[in-house]
Design an enzyme around this catalytic site. Structure first.
Site, PDB file in Angstrom:
ATOM      1  N   LYS A   1       0.839  -1.190   0.000  1.00 10.59           N
ATOM      2  CA  LYS A   1       0.000   0.000   0.000  1.00 10.59           C
ATOM      3  C   LYS A   1       0.881   1.251   0.000  1.00 10.59           C
ATOM      4  CE  LYS A   1      -4.322   1.447   2.182  1.00 10.59           C
ATOM      5  NZ  LYS A   1      -5.272   1.175   3.292  1.00 10.59           N
TER       6      LYS A   1
ATOM      7  N   GLU B   1     -19.170  -4.790  11.076  1.00 14.34           N
ATOM      8  CA  GLU B   1     -20.058  -4.009  11.928  1.00 14.34           C
ATOM      9  C   GLU B   1     -21.130  -4.856  12.598  1.00 14.34           C
ATOM     10  OE1 GLU B   1     -18.139  -1.330   8.979  1.00 14.34           O
ATOM     11  OE2 GLU B   1     -19.221  -3.234   8.844  1.00 14.34           O
TER      12      GLU B   1
ATOM     13  N   ARG C   1     -25.097  -1.309   8.054  1.00 13.38           N
ATOM     14  CA  ARG C   1     -24.897  -2.729   7.780  1.00 13.38           C
ATOM     15  C   ARG C   1     -25.197  -3.604   8.989  1.00 13.38           C
ATOM     16  NH1 ARG C   1     -19.217  -2.798   4.577  1.00 13.38           N
ATOM     17  NH2 ARG C   1     -18.535  -1.466   6.263  1.00 13.38           N
TER      18      ARG C   1
END
Length: 636
Positions: A302, A386, A414
């Site tokens: 990344k 979540e 969610r």
């Protein structure tokens, strides 16, 4: 030493920027790109990285994820034929290279700006954007749907889901993997493994992937055996083909962890160097031959190619405009709501050992970094999960702890069933610290937090509060911890706390606050929009209209006595809220005055539609949610 190294790096960077992007300047669409020979692709990758850094330094955006996926995106488009072959990016914040190669390079100066390019895939923007994404862990399930549709239609094209290792911590990704065994579908899942989502990846899956990526012996053994056999004249390549068919034995002996994906029904290829575009092209071509679900495990870095992003990928995951030479962003002044929340929770936890903080891969974004370091045994990052976070919190609450789940409004969506079934139904003392409520700006329609009041307000046992400023946020957090026994939601906006409206009145359940007394009109506001309400009252005062301003504080329970008393006095009411029009404050006040025959009103909220991306100020003006627009409408 680090200063010298940085200076040398930045000098090199300046010199490289002077070199023209000879290849990228000629690539305006996929046809141009695919006409390039493979040997030139590494050079193009370097030019794309410079292009991304130059542009995102001005517009802001998701820089580190896109720097890490340059070669992988190039290989995908080199091997597959978009849009006939469908490439679906999970979350979608890593789609910038995809947009560059599919004809949108010249619009990159409009990235994330009003009426400009979205920072996420958008089907309305290009035929190459197959599925609208912005939330994590959806790509495998949607790709299975697309692949199944292709099969039913008799098509023979490929469907490719590109998902990060962080997104694999989400339960929906596992549901997709579990249902991917569809015969005769050309489904390929690319696991982009960079050991991070926004925060470093957590959990058993992250440990599993570490075992896979760390076994260099397996990768080196394959290369060594192939090179050795190719030296044998005439028969070497035939021997290699025979041995290649026995590769499963070698793989299972040296990489037993790969069996996990194969138990899901995938052929596993990898781990692959995600920055070797030639190797990627070779492996993807091999994946095309499988005619069954294939998982290609790709290792990337990344932020690759830009030292500041490599050193701090968390900071450069989503970044505002920055200085390329130093990597510094403009200095932020003031205190954000997130930091205010985190600091206050830290203070409470120092005195109360029952406080537990939970986040879903957002420790830094939700202001919990300090808490996580000071109280590591009472801090839990559950990954991008979540639903699990909410039920996990309910379990903690059932045993006398006070869990505080800090989560962005758009991501709390969610976990709706878990809020209702596992928390509210049991009246569990769980505190939802709902960050980024309301309009969030450039991330746009997938990230605006304008639905939480609506989907929470009808849930029994749940108390809903919204602070007008930082002082009230602290008060509400303490009230939720010490004065409440059931579930509590506290919603607050993105950005800095601009003003404080000091009052001596303490928080009490369901009690509103009269900030300004008036006789002609009642203005009821909640949270961030209390400041807007006060500004409206000042504008109206210049037109000799006396407004009474009420900070509702609570949406549920609503202070019907204080509010109705004001409305009966003025006979006119307006509401202002940073939420959609249906199900929030407007709905509650309409119900309250339904039997008041001589009361008229205007209700200011966002319409029943998905809201465009742009700056918050621009969006408020467009939708008539700024003080000036509201005042004009009221006077009219």
């Amino acid at each position: 030493v680090s200063i010298v190294a940085n200076n040398e790096y930045h000098i090199l960077w300046k010199e490289e920027r002077l070199v023209m992007s000879e290849l990228l300047d000629k690539v305006n669409d996929l046809e141009d790109f695919k006409s390039l020979p493979v040997k030139k692709l590494p050079t193009l990758a370097s030019e794309i990285r410079k292009f991304l850094i130059e542009n995102v330094s001005k517009t802001g955006g998701h820089l580190a994820p896109n720097l890490g996926i340059v070669e992988l995106t190039m290989a995908l488009h080199y091997v597959f034929n978009s849009p006939e072959d469908k490439i679906i990016f999970d979350v979608g914040h890593q789609c910038y290279v995809h947009k560059i190669l599919t004809g949108r390079k010249n619009k990159f100066n409009t990235l994330r700006k009003l009426n400009g390019l979205s920072g996420f895939p958008k089907t309305r923007e290009s035929i190459h954007d197959i599925f609208n994404t912005g939330h994590s862990s959806t790509s495998i399930s949607s790709a299975i749907g697309v692949a199944t549709a292709n099969k039913l239609s008799g098509k023979n094209n490929y469907t490719i889901a590109v998902i990060g290792d962080g997104a694999l911590t989400g339960g929906l990704a596992f549901e997709g993997l579990n249902n991917a065994q569809i015969e005769d579908t050309n489904l390929i899942v690319i696991l982009n493994d960079n050991q991070m989502s926004i925060s470093p990846s957590v959990g058993n899956l992250a440990n599993h992937l570490t075992k896979l990526r760390s076994n260099k012996f397996y990768r080196n053994a394959k290369k060594f055996i192939k090179s050795l056999l190719m030296l044998i004249p005439f028969v070497g390549k035939y021997i290699y083909k025979i041995l290649d068919k026995l590769k499963d034995f070698l793989k299972h002996a040296l990489l037993p962890s790969s069996v996990l994906f194969e138990q899901f029904g995938f052929s596993y290829l990898g781990p692959i160097d995600g920055h070797d575009v030639k190797e990627l092209i070779t492996i993807l071509n091999r994946a095309k031959l499988a005619r069954k679900p294939v998982l290609v495990h790709v290792i990337t870095k990344k932020g690759k190619g830009y030292k500041p992003a490599e050193m701090d990928p968390n900071k450069f995951h989503g970044v505002s405009n920055f200085d390329i030479e130093t990597g510094k962003t403009p200095e932020k002044t003031g205190t954000s709501y997130s930091k205010c929340f985190g600091d206050e929770l830290y203070k409470i936890a120092e005195k109360n050992d029952k406080i537990v903080a939970i986040t879903a891969a957002m420790a830094s974004g939700t202001g919990l970094s300090t808490f996580s370091k000071r109280f590591p045994t009472r801090f839990y990052d559950v990954g991008i999960a979540e639903s699990h976070a909410v039920t996990f919190a309910a379990g903690l609450a059932s045993q006398g702890y006070v869990p505080v789940f800090a989560v962005y409004s758009t991501f709390l969506q969610r976990a709706y069933d878990q809020i209702l079934h596992d928390v509210a139904l049991q009246n569990a003392h769980v505190i939802f610290a709902i960050d980024r409520a309301g309009i969030v700006g450039a991330d746009g329609e997938t990230h605006h937090g304008i639905f939480d009041l609506s989907f929470l307000s009808h849930i029994p046992n749940l108390t809903i509060m919204a602070p007008k400023d930082g002082n009230e946020l602290k008060q509400m957090l303490n009230f939720a911890v010490y004065e409440m026994n059931g579930p509590v939601a506290i919603r607050y906006p993105r950005g800095n706390i601009e003003d404080s409206f000091f009052t001596d009145e303490d928080i009490s359940l369901g009690k509103a606050e009269v900030l300004k007394v008036g006789t002609d009109i009642s203005i009821i506001a909640l949270g961030k929009t209390v400041k807007t309400a006060l500004d409206v009252s000042k504008i109206l005062a210049c037109k000799n209209v006396s407004a009474e301003v009420i900070n509702a504080r609570f949406l549920k329970p609503l202070d019907s006595i204080t509010i109705l008393s004001s409305i009966r006095k003025t006979k006119r009411v307006i509401t202002i809220e940073d939420n959609v029009i249906d199900g929030g404050l407007a709905t509650a006040i309409k119900d309250l005055v339904a039997d008041e025959k001589d009361v008229t009103g205007d209700y200011f909220a966002y319409p029943d539609e998905f809201i465009i991306h742009g700056s918050c100020d621009e969006i408020e003006r467009i939708y008539g949610m700024d003080a000036e627009s509201i005042s004009k409408q009221v006077l009219r």
